[in-house]
Design an enzyme around this catalytic site. Sequence first.
Site, PDB file in Angstrom:
ATOM      1  N   ARG A 253       0.869  -1.204  -0.250  1.00  0.00           N
ATOM      2  CA  ARG A 253       0.167  -0.014  -0.174  1.00  0.00           C
ATOM      3  C   ARG A 253       0.644   1.566  -0.002  1.00  0.00           C
ATOM      4  NH1 ARG A 253      -3.381  -2.446  -1.071  1.00  0.00           N
ATOM      5  NH2 ARG A 253      -5.221  -3.374  -0.409  1.00  0.00           N
ATOM      6  N   GLU A 282      -2.425   8.166  -5.513  1.00  0.00           N
ATOM      7  CA  GLU A 282      -2.451   7.701  -6.272  1.00  0.00           C
ATOM      8  C   GLU A 282      -4.256   8.666  -7.017  1.00  0.00           C
ATOM      9  OE1 GLU A 282      -3.594   3.537  -5.509  1.00  0.00           O
ATOM     10  OE2 GLU A 282      -1.561   3.416  -4.634  1.00  0.00           O
ATOM     11  N   HIS A 301      -1.942   0.427  -9.793  1.00  0.00           N
ATOM     12  CA  HIS A 301      -1.796  -0.390  -8.893  1.00  0.00           C
ATOM     13  C   HIS A 301      -2.948  -1.593  -9.271  1.00  0.00           C
ATOM     14  CE1 HIS A 301      -3.678  -0.217  -4.150  1.00  0.00           C
ATOM     15  NE2 HIS A 301      -3.441  -0.944  -4.541  1.00  0.00           N
TER      16      HIS A 301
END
Length: 340
Positions: A253, A282, A301
Site C-alpha cells: 500500500r 494515486e 495499482h
Amino acid sequence: MSTTPIPTLFTVSFPPELLEKVIQVSPRIRLMTHTVRSAEEIPAELWKQVEILYTDRILPDPALVPNLRWVQFHFAGVDHVASHPLMGKKDIQITTLSGAAAPQVAEHVLLMLLALGHKIPELAAFQARAEWPKDRWERFRALELRESTVGIVGYGSIGREVARLLHPLGTRILAAKRDVRHPEDHGYTPPGLGDPNGDLFTRLYPIQALRSMLKECDFVVVCLPLSPATRGLIGEAELAAMKPSAFLVDVSRGGIVNHAALIAALQEKRIAGAALDVFPEEPLPPSSPLWKMPNVIITPHISGISAHYSQRAMDLFLENLKRYLSGNLLYNLYDPELGY
C-alpha cells in the site's frame, strides 16, 4: 434449527450466477443488492434490517444498523475505512478479502522480478530507438532468480504465494513478519496455494530485524498491509541496508515505502531499481521523477486485477458464510488494534 431470515446486503456488483450461490447456501439468506456510491443512497428502513453486509467502502452510521453482525469487505486492504466508527464495534465481525487476490498479485510480483533481473526496461528503451547494443553481452547479463535471494517483507497470503511460485525455481527465500513464533497461516488459503505451514522460507525474521534480512537480498518484495505500525517502515535506513545491486518490488500500500528516500536511493544508484504498483499519492503525479527513471517499472495499482476476481471473492465469502451460519470462527477477522 433456526429458520429466522438473514437479510444480506451486497453493495458490490456480482454476476447473477455468483449471487445465486449465496442463496443456495441456506434458505435463511434473504439477498438484497444495491450498487451505490454512498451509504445515504440506501433507505434507512433497509439498513435497519441488514445482518450481513458485503461491501467495498460503503459503510453506514452504526446507529442505522442495529442488527448488523458481520461486514465482509471486497478488498484485502481496509486502511481506507479504518477510521470509520463501525470498524471498532465489538459486536460486529469485520472480515477482509485477504487471500482471494493472492494468485494474481503473486504472478505480478514474479513478472516484475523477472523483468528487473533481465533488464526489460532497458531492453524496451533500445527497442524504441531501433538500436542493437554493441555491448549487449555485458549490458544485459541477467540476475537470475535461480540462486538469488528474495526477501519477502510481510509473510501473509501474497507473500506465501510468492514463495510458492519461487520455490521450484531454486530461489533462496527469506521472510519477515510481525509474529515469528507462529510461522503458519490460519487465514484463508485456496487449496494448493501459498505456504500455510510456513515450510518454504530458509529463514524467518521478526520485523525488528528487517535490516539484517535486507542486507542479504538480491530482490526485496514488500507486501504488508498499511497500518500505524507499517507506515514508513521502508525508509532511508532500510534502503541503505540493501545491496547496490538489489531490486525492490512494492505491491503493498502507498505509505509503507518512504518515496522521498526511495527516489534518492534510485537516483544515487544505491539500489539497482524498483517495480512499483502502489504510491503515497494515486494517481502518481506527472511531476514525479519516478516516471522517467530508466531503472523503474511503474504499474497503476493493477497487480490485484484479474478476470477471476469476482469468482475468487465469492469463493471466500461463501466459505465465511458457511462458517458464520455454523458459528465457527471467520477467516480474515479484522483486528482494530493492528489495523488489518
